[in-house]
Design an enzyme around this catalytic site. Structure first.
Site, PDB file in Angstrom:
ATOM      1  N   SER A   1       6.735  -0.609  10.037  1.00 22.41           N
ATOM      2  CA  SER A   1       5.353  -0.498   9.584  1.00 22.41           C
ATOM      3  C   SER A   1       5.142   0.904   9.038  1.00 22.41           C
ATOM      4  O   SER A   1       5.706   1.869   9.582  1.00 22.41           O
ATOM      5  CB  SER A   1       4.408  -0.740  10.765  1.00 22.41           C
ATOM      6  OG  SER A   1       3.111  -0.268  10.459  1.00 22.41           O
TER       7      SER A   1
ATOM      8  N   HIS B   1       9.219  -3.584   3.421  1.00 20.21           N
ATOM      9  CA  HIS B   1       8.816  -3.798   2.027  1.00 20.21           C
ATOM     10  C   HIS B   1      10.027  -4.115   1.156  1.00 20.21           C
ATOM     11  O   HIS B   1       9.957  -4.963   0.267  1.00 20.21           O
ATOM     12  CB  HIS B   1       8.157  -2.538   1.460  1.00 20.21           C
ATOM     13  CG  HIS B   1       6.871  -2.158   2.126  1.00 20.21           C
ATOM     14  ND1 HIS B   1       6.726  -1.009   2.864  1.00 20.21           N
ATOM     15  CD2 HIS B   1       5.671  -2.780   2.152  1.00 20.21           C
ATOM     16  CE1 HIS B   1       5.488  -0.930   3.310  1.00 20.21           C
ATOM     17  NE2 HIS B   1       4.831  -1.998   2.904  1.00 20.21           N
TER      18      HIS B   1
ATOM     19  N   MET C   1       0.848  -1.198   0.000  1.00 14.65           N
ATOM     20  CA  MET C   1       0.000   0.000   0.000  1.00 14.65           C
ATOM     21  C   MET C   1       0.886   1.251   0.000  1.00 14.65           C
ATOM     22  O   MET C   1       0.428   2.343   0.333  1.00 14.65           O
ATOM     23  CB  MET C   1      -0.940  -0.018   1.198  1.00 14.65           C
ATOM     24  CG  MET C   1      -1.909  -1.206   1.136  1.00 14.65           C
ATOM     25  SD  MET C   1      -3.434  -0.963   2.028  1.00 14.65           S
ATOM     26  CE  MET C   1      -2.819  -0.782   3.686  1.00 14.65           C
TER      27      MET C   1
END
Ligand code: PAF
Length: 287
Positions: free
Chosen positions: A186, A37, A30
């Protein structure tokens, strides 16, 4: 790196790769990319000839009172990070492109793997995840798709519908990437003030303590959960959404940890809801 904005462009790109005999790795995200990531991207580069990342804040996986509007969006910075890996293409559609007028089909995984943990706290969340991930895997014609262990329940749900719907893709789970403090990386960490960020270390700290207790021989689920809860409750900025321990990957209740299990937590630090987990390795290994 190619920037693809429409489903047609993505289909076309994937078709060309397949015709050239390449394997395709997909990393759905996202955006607001961080080291977690990038570890997924690197794993995909290792395993596949071509890597496609997607950056799409998926509206259908957010509840009405969740952070869809304020979820961080910074596509230019994301592209800079992706180019540094480098990935081959990034898919960055609009919500209207993914869900055009008349859209009415959703992928719903029923049963005990979705009605607990984040599924119990966020009704509709996994329906939204399963729907968008199905579309992305189909569009990208992915051979492999990569997801982080931080969202371990998400990985279980995705593996379930991939098997149930006979989708020909291999789902890989990549270990959690942590900051030096232990805090799991996060995109939501950027909501935290400096004070909250310090307090947020209680998530990884409590899990680490429970894992140590397990490694010293404690296998009682209630005791392990209590260790975590008590440590979190001692942090004034933290409030517990859940502390759970289930078999993994079945996500079934257990009383003792004899086989592989997932100790998972969701905790609000101020207004920010964070999740973290640790896998307790029994005789059966997780992958
Ligand atoms: O884990 C996420 O970031 C999202 O749930 C995903 C898999 C990209 C689907 O929108």
């Amino acid at each position: 790196m190619k920037i693809l904005r429409t489903r047609k462009e993505l289909r076309e790109f994937s078709r060309e790769q397949k015709e050239a005999g390449k394997t395709i790795g997909l990393v759905p995200t996202m955006g607001a990319l961080h080291e977690g990531h990038l570890a997924l991207m690197r794993a995909a580069c290792e395993k596949c000839d071509v890597v496609i990342a997607s950056v799409f804040v998926n509206p259908v996986q957010f509840g009405p009172n969740e952070d869809y509007d304020k979820y961080p969006r910074r596509f230019a910075e994301d592209c800079r990070l992706l180019e540094g890996i480098p990935v081959d293409a990034v898919f960055h559609p609009t919500p209207e492109e993914m869900y055009p007028e008349g859209y009415c089909t959703y992928v719903q995984v029923d049963g005990s793997i979705t009605n607990k943990l984040c599924g119990a706290q966020r009704p509709g969340h996994f329906r939204g995840v399963a729907t968008v991930v199905t579309k992305l895997i189909n569009l990208a014609r992915a051979d492999e798709a990569f997801f982080g262990q931080k969202d371990a329940q998400q990985v279980v749900v995705i593996r379930r519908f991939v098997e149930d719907l006979d989708i020909n893709v291999h789902i890989r789970m990549v270990p959690i990437v942590r900051e030096e403090s232990g805090l799991a990386r996060s995109s939501r960490n950027m909501y935290l003030s400096a004070e909250e960020k310090k307090a947020a270390c209680v998530l990884s700290g409590s899990l680490r303590e429970a894992k140590e207790a397990f490694e010293k021989g404690e296998t009682d689920v209630d005791i392990l959960k209590r260790l975590v809860s008590e440590r979190i409750e001692a942090e004034p900025l933290a409030s517990i959404d859940y502390v759970e321990l289930f078999s993994f990957p079945a996500l079934q209740p257990i009383r003792k940890v004899s086989e592989t299990a997932l100790l998972a937590i969701a905790v609000k630090i101020g207004k920010t809801r964070l999740i973290d987990n640790v896998i307790l390795e029994g005789s059966q290994k997780a992958s």
